[in-house]
Design a protein around this motif. Sequence first.
Motif, PDB file in Angstrom:
ATOM      1  N   ARG A  10      48.340  60.850  21.664  1.00  0.00           N
ATOM      2  CA  ARG A  10      49.426  60.382  20.791  1.00  0.00           C
ATOM      3  C   ARG A  10      50.775  60.424  21.499  1.00  0.00           C
ATOM      4  N   THR A  11      50.917  61.330  22.472  1.00  0.00           N
ATOM      5  CA  THR A  11      52.188  61.406  23.199  1.00  0.00           C
ATOM      6  C   THR A  11      52.369  60.224  24.142  1.00  0.00           C
ATOM      7  N   ARG A  12      51.334  59.462  24.381  1.00  0.00           N
ATOM      8  CA  ARG A  12      51.395  58.358  25.351  1.00  0.00           C
ATOM      9  C   ARG A  12      51.376  56.974  24.688  1.00  0.00           C
ATOM     10  N   CYS A  13      51.418  56.933  23.383  1.00  0.00           N
ATOM     11  CA  CYS A  13      51.282  55.657  22.675  1.00  0.00           C
ATOM     12  C   CYS A  13      52.417  54.673  22.945  1.00  0.00           C
ATOM     13  N   ASN A  14      53.567  55.159  23.374  1.00  0.00           N
ATOM     14  CA  ASN A  14      54.702  54.269  23.650  1.00  0.00           C
ATOM     15  C   ASN A  14      55.030  54.206  25.140  1.00  0.00           C
ATOM     16  N   ASP A  15      54.071  54.610  25.950  1.00  0.00           N
ATOM     17  CA  ASP A  15      54.257  54.643  27.400  1.00  0.00           C
ATOM     18  C   ASP A  15      53.883  53.281  27.983  1.00  0.00           C
ATOM     19  N   ASP A  16      54.799  52.665  28.708  1.00  0.00           N
ATOM     20  CA  ASP A  16      54.552  51.338  29.266  1.00  0.00           C
ATOM     21  C   ASP A  16      54.188  51.363  30.745  1.00  0.00           C
ATOM     22  N   THR A  17      53.812  52.542  31.263  1.00  0.00           N
ATOM     23  CA  THR A  17      53.269  52.595  32.622  1.00  0.00           C
ATOM     24  C   THR A  17      51.777  52.259  32.568  1.00  0.00           C
ATOM     25  N   ALA A  23      39.092  44.832  37.657  1.00  0.00           N
ATOM     26  CA  ALA A  23      39.157  43.482  38.239  1.00  0.00           C
ATOM     27  C   ALA A  23      39.561  42.459  37.191  1.00  0.00           C
ATOM     28  N   GLU A  24      39.289  42.761  35.902  1.00  0.00           N
ATOM     29  CA  GLU A  24      39.542  41.781  34.842  1.00  0.00           C
ATOM     30  C   GLU A  24      40.863  41.989  34.117  1.00  0.00           C
ATOM     31  N   LEU A  25      41.371  43.229  34.093  1.00  0.00           N
ATOM     32  CA  LEU A  25      42.545  43.488  33.254  1.00  0.00           C
ATOM     33  C   LEU A  25      43.357  44.652  33.780  1.00  0.00           C
ATOM     34  N   SER A  26      44.538  44.772  33.219  1.00  0.00           N
ATOM     35  CA  SER A  26      45.403  45.931  33.459  1.00  0.00           C
ATOM     36  C   SER A  26      46.069  46.264  32.136  1.00  0.00           C
ATOM     37  N   TRP A  27      45.883  47.506  31.672  1.00  0.00           N
ATOM     38  CA  TRP A  27      46.472  47.957  30.418  1.00  0.00           C
ATOM     39  C   TRP A  27      47.545  48.996  30.677  1.00  0.00           C
ATOM     40  N   THR A  28      48.668  48.877  29.978  1.00  0.00           N
ATOM     41  CA  THR A  28      49.602  49.996  29.929  1.00  0.00           C
ATOM     42  C   THR A  28      49.031  51.027  28.955  1.00  0.00           C
ATOM     43  N   TRP A  29      49.626  52.222  28.939  1.00  0.00           N
ATOM     44  CA  TRP A  29      49.158  53.219  27.977  1.00  0.00           C
ATOM     45  C   TRP A  29      49.359  52.704  26.550  1.00  0.00           C
ATOM     46  N   ARG A  30      50.449  51.991  26.302  1.00  0.00           N
ATOM     47  CA  ARG A  30      50.699  51.444  24.966  1.00  0.00           C
ATOM     48  C   ARG A  30      49.568  50.473  24.581  1.00  0.00           C
ATOM     49  N   ALA A  36      42.356  51.158  21.582  1.00  0.00           N
ATOM     50  CA  ALA A  36      41.499  52.265  21.173  1.00  0.00           C
ATOM     51  C   ALA A  36      41.693  52.583  19.694  1.00  0.00           C
ATOM     52  N   THR A  37      42.923  52.509  19.203  1.00  0.00           N
ATOM     53  CA  THR A  37      43.202  52.766  17.785  1.00  0.00           C
ATOM     54  C   THR A  37      42.493  51.753  16.902  1.00  0.00           C
ATOM     55  N   ALA A  38      42.540  50.483  17.297  1.00  0.00           N
ATOM     56  CA  ALA A  38      41.860  49.441  16.526  1.00  0.00           C
ATOM     57  C   ALA A  38      40.347  49.669  16.522  1.00  0.00           C
ATOM     58  N   GLU A  39      39.793  50.046  17.668  1.00  0.00           N
ATOM     59  CA  GLU A  39      38.357  50.318  17.719  1.00  0.00           C
ATOM     60  C   GLU A  39      38.002  51.490  16.812  1.00  0.00           C
ATOM     61  N   ALA A  40      38.786  52.549  16.869  1.00  0.00           N
ATOM     62  CA  ALA A  40      38.509  53.720  16.039  1.00  0.00           C
ATOM     63  C   ALA A  40      38.498  53.361  14.559  1.00  0.00           C
ATOM     64  N   SER A  41      39.474  52.569  14.136  1.00  0.00           N
ATOM     65  CA  SER A  41      39.551  52.175  12.734  1.00  0.00           C
ATOM     66  C   SER A  41      38.337  51.335  12.331  1.00  0.00           C
ATOM     67  N   ILE A 213      44.247  61.481  31.904  1.00  0.00           N
ATOM     68  CA  ILE A 213      45.039  61.437  30.670  1.00  0.00           C
ATOM     69  C   ILE A 213      46.050  62.574  30.615  1.00  0.00           C
ATOM     70  N   THR A 214      45.741  63.712  31.243  1.00  0.00           N
ATOM     71  CA  THR A 214      46.690  64.821  31.250  1.00  0.00           C
ATOM     72  C   THR A 214      47.911  64.492  32.104  1.00  0.00           C
ATOM     73  N   ALA A 215      47.672  63.868  33.255  1.00  0.00           N
ATOM     74  CA  ALA A 215      48.781  63.532  34.157  1.00  0.00           C
ATOM     75  C   ALA A 215      49.491  62.246  33.766  1.00  0.00           C
ATOM     76  N   GLY A 216      48.848  61.426  32.939  1.00  0.00           N
ATOM     77  CA  GLY A 216      49.399  60.111  32.654  1.00  0.00           C
ATOM     78  C   GLY A 216      49.207  59.169  33.817  1.00  0.00           C
ATOM     79  N   ALA A 217      48.165  59.442  34.630  1.00  0.00           N
ATOM     80  CA  ALA A 217      47.880  58.619  35.806  1.00  0.00           C
ATOM     81  C   ALA A 217      47.010  57.420  35.419  1.00  0.00           C
ATOM     82  N   ALA A 218      47.034  56.395  36.247  1.00  0.00           N
ATOM     83  CA  ALA A 218      46.212  55.214  36.009  1.00  0.00           C
ATOM     84  C   ALA A 218      44.749  55.528  36.293  1.00  0.00           C
ATOM     85  N   MET A 219      43.848  54.896  35.522  1.00  0.00           N
ATOM     86  CA  MET A 219      42.406  55.062  35.687  1.00  0.00           C
ATOM     87  C   MET A 219      41.784  53.763  36.174  1.00  0.00           C
ATOM     88  N   VAL A 220      40.828  53.897  37.096  1.00  0.00           N
ATOM     89  CA  VAL A 220      40.029  52.758  37.552  1.00  0.00           C
ATOM     90  C   VAL A 220      38.576  53.093  37.242  1.00  0.00           C
TER      91      VAL A 220
END
Length: 535
Positions: A10-17, A23-30, A36-41, A213-220
């Motif tokens: 929840r602390t990263r929901c407005n993070d634009d890094t 290979a197909e996409l790149s997502w910011t944390w936002r 993920a929120t839409a999937e959960a719902s 997710i703890t560091a706010g680092a990018a995942m591949v």
Amino acid sequence: MIDTVQKLLRTRCNDDTVAVISAELSWTWREYLAAATAEASALLAMADPERPLHIGALLTNSPAYVRSMAAAALGGYVLCGINTTRRGEGLVSDIRRSDCQLLLVDDDHAELLEGLDLSGVIVLNVTGVRYADAVASAEPLVPHEVFGTDPFMMIFTSGTSGNPKAVPFAHAMSVMCGLSLVAQLEITADDVCYLAMPLFHSNGVAVGFSVAITAGAAMVPVKFSVSRLLDDLRGYGVTFMNYVGKPLALVLATPEQPDDADNPLRIMYGNEATDRDIAEFSRRFGCRVIDGFGSSEFAVVVVREEGTPQGSIGKGWGGVAIYHPDTVTKCATAVFDDNGVLLNADEAIGELVNVAGSGPFTGYYNDPEATAERLRHGMYWTGDLAYSDADGWIYLAGRTSDWMRVDGENMAAAPIERILLRLPQLNQVAVYAVPDDKVGDQVMAAIVLRQGESLMPAQFEEFLAAQADLSPKAWPRFVRINDDLPQTATNKVLKRELSAAGVTAGDGVLWERDARGTSYRQLAPRADAKPPKLG
């Protein structure tokens, strides 16, 4: 205080890094957490609130998988990472035992479900229309608020010694693992984390996802590939990678190139690599490799400290000891001769335990028999054989199934494997017992050569004779040489398959040593065998 993955994300929901790259996409944390929120719902709307809120994931490492992990955390339900190597009734058993009422699949695994009885389970293909429509029309999320002790995921054991077992992995444990490793490895939001180990396993979750997710680092998130690894490191700018099992050995089996170290990888963290592979991988690829030991249940932790001797996995944390399983008494300190031969194996080798209890492990989910096997006499029993020296350094001796009784002498597999790996031509080694009516067991070794290497029986005999710390009874009676060995999804050799095959070559070549001799001779391979180059 942040003690759940739910609060952390929840602390990263407005993070634009950047959060996720593929290979197909790149997502910011936002963007990532909105998806993920839409999937959960959507999934909570389909779930039966009267049943355990458990949703299975039979997925390849991908953006879809890490999205589903974040969705489970944000929605407050449990994601059950199903072992992707399971088939047929074994697969059905895992899905039902973990109480999955919904099951997410992808195109790579949808066919595995054909013909299986999954009545009562809603199957959703994450690339399908039904899934897309459900997510697109999802209402605002009304999450289940969770506590640190609540399970975030069910993660499965490797299955090297039996069927995989589901381990509840608590929110607080995920946060604690992330915080500890981020501090130890100095991971920051500027790092790029390569998640190539299966995300249904403890290593992939605790040492990969939790760190990112703890560091706010990018995942591949990708499926591990030897041939693609270096291109991925360079293409994605990967600085951190976790591993479990034999990935280092598999990569080192490829021919070295002059520009191997021309990559951004800074640090690797994992377990079960050999001393030789740690040093060689660090040199060849210009990075730091830290190898530790921990059970999938997080009940036993052994750490390599500065000064760890060759062959040791380090020193144990909080309550770690070595006990005889029969007498439930502490094993004697290992005694060695001047050549390093273990002189008191019967007294020194025992099972690695936590005498203080089971730590965060509360039992396997819906598996009381397996839980009872692990939790005995007020201790946690790993199933791993080990011994320790006078300074407290711990050495693995294999699994409890790796005990061998050869001509009246007890011995364990792991020390023999460590000696055989001194032979430069070898890339992988698995030592195991084959029954013998006359002497109890015979030692058998399955080996894989490095690419481009050759090995003759006389060379092997010469090497063994030069190893002063190798007992004559530990010389393999049989040696099979293959291009690869059977492995779990977590890159661990399946010795039970090798042992069950007995004295055979598989698809390779078989050598035999005379019972009282030292020379090896090659036996005829199978007619359809494709032996590696032997020189």
